[in-house]
Design an enzyme around this catalytic site. Structure first.
Site, PDB file in Angstrom:
ATOM      1  CD  GLU A   2      11.572 -53.207  26.346  1.00 12.96           C
ATOM      2  OE1 GLU A   2      11.157 -52.997  25.206  1.00 12.96           O
ATOM      3  OE2 GLU A   2      12.761 -53.114  26.675  1.00 12.96           O
ATOM      4  CD  GLU A  56      28.162 -57.440  20.158  1.00 12.37           C
ATOM      5  OE1 GLU A  56      27.367 -56.487  20.058  1.00 12.37           O
ATOM      6  OE2 GLU A  56      28.040 -58.337  21.013  1.00 12.37           O
ATOM      7  CG  HIS A  94      24.134 -47.745  31.140  1.00 12.32           C
ATOM      8  ND1 HIS A  94      24.087 -48.996  31.699  1.00 12.32           N
ATOM      9  CD2 HIS A  94      23.599 -47.871  29.900  1.00 12.32           C
ATOM     10  CE1 HIS A  94      23.546 -49.841  30.843  1.00 12.32           C
ATOM     11  NE2 HIS A  94      23.238 -49.187  29.745  1.00 12.32           N
ATOM     12  CB  ILE A 125      27.876 -57.667  28.190  1.00  9.18           C
ATOM     13  CG1 ILE A 125      27.903 -57.612  29.717  1.00  9.18           C
ATOM     14  CG2 ILE A 125      26.476 -57.986  27.698  1.00  9.18           C
ATOM     15  CD1 ILE A 125      27.668 -58.957  30.398  1.00  9.18           C
ATOM     16  N   GLY A 126      29.787 -58.211  25.464  1.00  6.08           N
ATOM     17  CA  GLY A 126      29.798 -58.399  24.015  1.00  6.08           C
ATOM     18  C   GLY A 126      30.481 -57.292  23.242  1.00  6.08           C
ATOM     19  NE  ARG A 158      21.851 -47.506  23.278  1.00  6.06           N
ATOM     20  CZ  ARG A 158      22.250 -47.995  22.118  1.00  6.06           C
ATOM     21  NH1 ARG A 158      22.849 -47.201  21.251  1.00  6.06           N
ATOM     22  NH2 ARG A 158      22.073 -49.263  21.820  1.00  6.06           N
ATOM     23  CB  CYS A 159      18.583 -42.298  20.261  1.00 13.73           C
ATOM     24  SG  CYS A 159      18.361 -40.702  21.086  1.00 13.73           S
ATOM     25  NE  ARG A 182      20.548 -39.964  16.124  1.00 14.76           N
ATOM     26  CZ  ARG A 182      21.634 -40.694  15.920  1.00 14.76           C
ATOM     27  NH1 ARG A 182      22.065 -41.496  16.886  1.00 14.76           N
ATOM     28  NH2 ARG A 182      22.297 -40.637  14.784  1.00 14.76           N
ATOM     29  CD  GLU A 183      18.028 -31.785  15.859  1.00 10.91           C
ATOM     30  OE1 GLU A 183      17.692 -31.433  14.706  1.00 10.91           O
ATOM     31  OE2 GLU A 183      17.381 -32.608  16.551  1.00 10.91           O
TER      32      GLU A 183
END
Length: 757
Positions: free
Chosen positions: A606, A485, A696, A432-433, A516-517, A15-16
């Site tokens: 999805e 969370e 986001h 949302i959490g 975002r991964c 994830r560089e």
């Protein structure tokens, strides 16, 4: 046969790109340093593909954020509000992707939507009547030149003209057809420039061809390519499709003067039949997608060889291809140091799929393919018994009846009971959490996983963070609270770790959007709940406040859709197994005094089939019941919430209402709350919280901005059914953005209440 891939992961093996991009956003490195990392990733990818023996190596599949956004900048389809900021080219690009708030101005990001039936998100191009589509960018040419300088003549990859126009959002009176000529001219110029640079093949990605097409759509597609293809000169053009079959336009596609056609034989339910019934045109190359670009299981060479042999009856010019870009699988198994070999041998990430392509090519070239070492080794692997079943779970799924999916009393009666019990104000506020996952949280969770700290030390820290989070929410004035969370690394992986039947990876990161991964867990066997998963944290959190505390769960469909699924049983079977486990958790939360339980179905839309004719039988007929089963056993006074992420909801809004939740929150802020009209038109009964601001983006929305969003909602949603909340969880944001944003949200809701009284 030669080999090809449609695209390759661009985040880097570790994830560089994510980490360096985030440093750039924080001002810790320069643009030149970020570009250096990007080039290193491209060079590595190029080298590994070259060494694998891949014949058609893609270029321009790299992106700093999103390939559709890249195409918009390439074609001058960039709204003036971004270019008017006067930022650098790179910063203008990131402003469109993430929004911008600073000395140069304040703009929201472009809308973001799910990429067909995947968990990847794309930036929605925005085209108004003044937009002039023309070639202004240079990225495909620069990256082709970069690869050529490294000794590799690549196949440049570009989002196709038809797909680009279909994905765009039109802000004025003009529609896609009004931009036909200018778009065709721009793509013609792209071919000309790439030809001059020495490109032999160019790949135009046209996934929109696998969706339902009207006669008007087909005409737009054909007209575009009839204008583009005469300008290809010596360049050979591959029209690449994926995620399904091209049943609506197969003959038109074959009739074009394209040199190659890429078809998906993994998700394309009718692809083989289309070729068998209609044949394949002479003089064209079939890029046959027989290696899955989405799942991580080792390919079955017997099945692939059988399919390729059948295709040879219709054409001998076949390239062995992936079914879609490898963007949707992790980079390499080499970094999975903790996963046992007995598991790893069944997996193929992107790098291993390159090896599979090479092996399949060798097998097809052999005089006796089934006698090759590669074929026999693969055959033996697939013959091994792998699954350890849970007969009790299977019997329970088989015994479910219609009444198990029905909650009583009906919605209207429950709504009355819940309002009396909870006593919430008009326009109740909540989140949302998740709350920001700060560095100390990540460090402590990592230490716990590594065994550096004890159970008691970890629990003490988590209780401290939960207490701080609740105190903050009470100070801000939110009406319904969450515990934050902090114990969760991911909304799916966390639950998978508490369920029997799952496997977990160490470095199997996949890009979801931008930086975002996610790290999807693997469904290895039958699923069951090993132990309570969230009860302890929710009960502790509720003990600290008199306000309602939401129990936070992820729903069965989302857990399934955000995992790498089994291929030996149906998705329906897997979803219902997970639903059994989540239902047990819901009932435990209720029994322990939690009055509001949120079961997120962020990914419901999805996996909806891309063809409307397939929606019911292949998906909705089991996905909606799976969610209903989760909450059908709770008492009427227990309020069930759910949440859904960026998607097109209009066409299934009645099915969403039929989920029979009590409250639904949507990610809607980036699409200017267009879902509101849909809710009104369909008399949506469920209470609803369309997100009032975009989490986001690093922007902090003003109180006035949120009040305007609430006012817009009030025009279409009855006041007694409206909730006020951000549009998603806050884990990816920092406290410096979250706290002022939530304060503005609460103050806006209070003012809206006063004005409504």
């Amino acid at each position: 046969m030669k080999t090809s891939i449609i695209g390759y992961p661009r985040i880097g093996n570790l994830r560089e790109l994510k980490f360096e991009s985030e440093k750039y956003f924080r001002g810790e490195i320069t643009a030149a340093e970020l570009e250096k990392t990007a080039k290193e990733i491209r060079s590595y990818n190029l080298d590994i593909q070259k060494k694998s023996g891949l014949d058609f190596i893609p270029s321009n599949d790299f992106s700093f954020y999103d390939g559709v956004l890249d195409t918009a900048f390439l074609l001058n389809a960039v709204p003036e509000r971004y270019t008017a900021l006067g930022l650098s080219k790179l910063d203008t690009y990131f402003a469109a992707a993430r929004g911008y708030q600073g000395e140069k101005g304040d703009v929201k990001a472009l809308a973001m939507k799910k990429w067909y039936n995947t968990n990847y998100h794309y930036m929605v191009p925005e085209i108004d009547d003044a937009t002039e589509i023309k070639l202004v960018g240079t990225k495909p040419f620069e990256l082709f030149g970069e690869a050529l300088a490294a000794g590799v003549r690549t196949k440049p990859v570009i989002i196709g003209a038809y797909t680009f126009l279909k994905l765009a959002r039109y802000k004025g009176s003009k529609k896609a057809a009004d931009f036909l000529d200018s778009t065709a001219a721009a793509y013609s110029e792209i071919l000309k420039k790439l030809g001059e640079l020495g490109a032999e093949w160019v790949q135009f990605d046209e996934p929109s061809l696998v969706t339902d097409m009207t006669a008007e759509d087909i005409q737009l597609f054909v007209s575009l390519y009839e204008k583009i293809l005469p300008n290809k000169d010596s360049v050979r053009v591959l029209v690449q499709t994926y995620f399904g079959d091209v049943r609506d336009c197969y003959n038109e596609l074959c009739g074009l003067d394209a040199d190659g056609i890429g078809l998906d034989f993994k998700e394309g339910r009718l692809t083989s039949e289309l070729v068998r019934k209609n044949g394949f045109p002479d003089g064209k190359t079939l890029f046959a997608g027989v290696i899955s670009g989405k799942n991580i299981w080792r390919s079955n060479y017997a099945s692939a060889l059988s399919l390729l042999t059948e295709l040879e009856k219709h054409t001998h010019d076949i390239v062995i291809n992936t079914s879609c870009s490898l963007l949707h699988v992790p980079c390499t198994l080499a970094n999975e140091t903790k996963l046992a070999d007995r598991f790893k041998k069944h997996f193929a990430y992107a790098e291993e799929k390159l090896a599979e392509l090479a092996e399949l090519r060798k097998i097809t070239e052999a005089e006796c393919p089934a006698e090759t070492e590669e074929y026999r080794r693969n055959e033996a692997l697939h013959a091994e018994p792998r699954i350890v079943g849970n007969e009790a779970v299977r019997k329970k799924v088989a015994s479910l009846t219609e009444k198990d999916f029905v909650r009583l009393p009906e919605f209207a009666e429950r709504e009355r009971i819940q309002k009396a019990r909870l006593g919430l104000p008009l326009f109740p506020t909540t989140t949302i959490g998740s709350f920001p996952q700060t560095a100390d949280v990540k460090a402590k969770r990592s230490s716990y996983r590594k065994g550096v700290i004890s159970d008691s030390e970890y629990e003490f820290f988590m209780e401290k963070k939960i207490a701080e989070c609740i105190a903050l929410q009470e100070e801000i004035g939110l009406d319904v609270l969450v515990h934050g969370e902090f114990e969760r690394n991911d909304m799916v992986e966390y639950f998978g770790e508490c369920l029997d039947g799952y496997l977990f990876t160490e470095k199997a990161w996949v890009q979801s959007y931008g930086t975002r991964c996610v790290k999807p867990p693997v469904i290895w066997g039958d699923i069951s709940r090993a132990k309570p998963m969230t009860v302890k944290w929710s009960v502790y959190a509720q003990s600290l406040t008199d306000k309602p505390m939401k129990g936070m769960l992820t729903g069965p469909v989302t857990i399934l859709n955000w995992s790498f699924p089994r291929e030996d049983i149906s998705l329906r079977e897997s979803a219902l197994q997970i639903a059994l486990a989540i239902r047990e958790e819901v009932l435990d939360l209720e029994a322990n005094g939690i009055s509001i339980i949120q079961v997120d179905e962020a990914a419901l839309r999805e996996k909806l089939p891309l063809r409307r004719a397939d929606w019911r039988e292949e998906y909705l007929d089991w996905a909606i019941p799976a969610f209903r089963y989760v909450h059908s056993g709770v008492k009427p006074e227990t309020q069930i919430h759910t949440h859904m992420c960026y998607s097109e909801f209009a066409d299934i809004i009645r099915d969403i209402d039929d989920m029979d939740a009590d409250v639904i929150t949507f990610e809607a802020s980036r699409s200017d709350l267009t879902i509101l009209d849909v809710l009104k038109q369909n008399d949506f009964r469920t209470e609803v919280g369309p997100g009032v601001y975009d989490i986001h983006s690093p922007r902090v929305p003003s109180k006035e901005e949120i009040k305007a969003a609430i006012a817009k909602m009030r025009e279409r949603i009855p006041a007694e059914k409206l909730w006020v909340n951000p549009d998603c969880g806050l884990k990816t944001r920092g406290n410096e953005e979250t706290v002022p944003s939530l304060k503005n949200l609460v103050n806006a809701a209070k003012e809206a209440r006063n004005e409504n009284s």
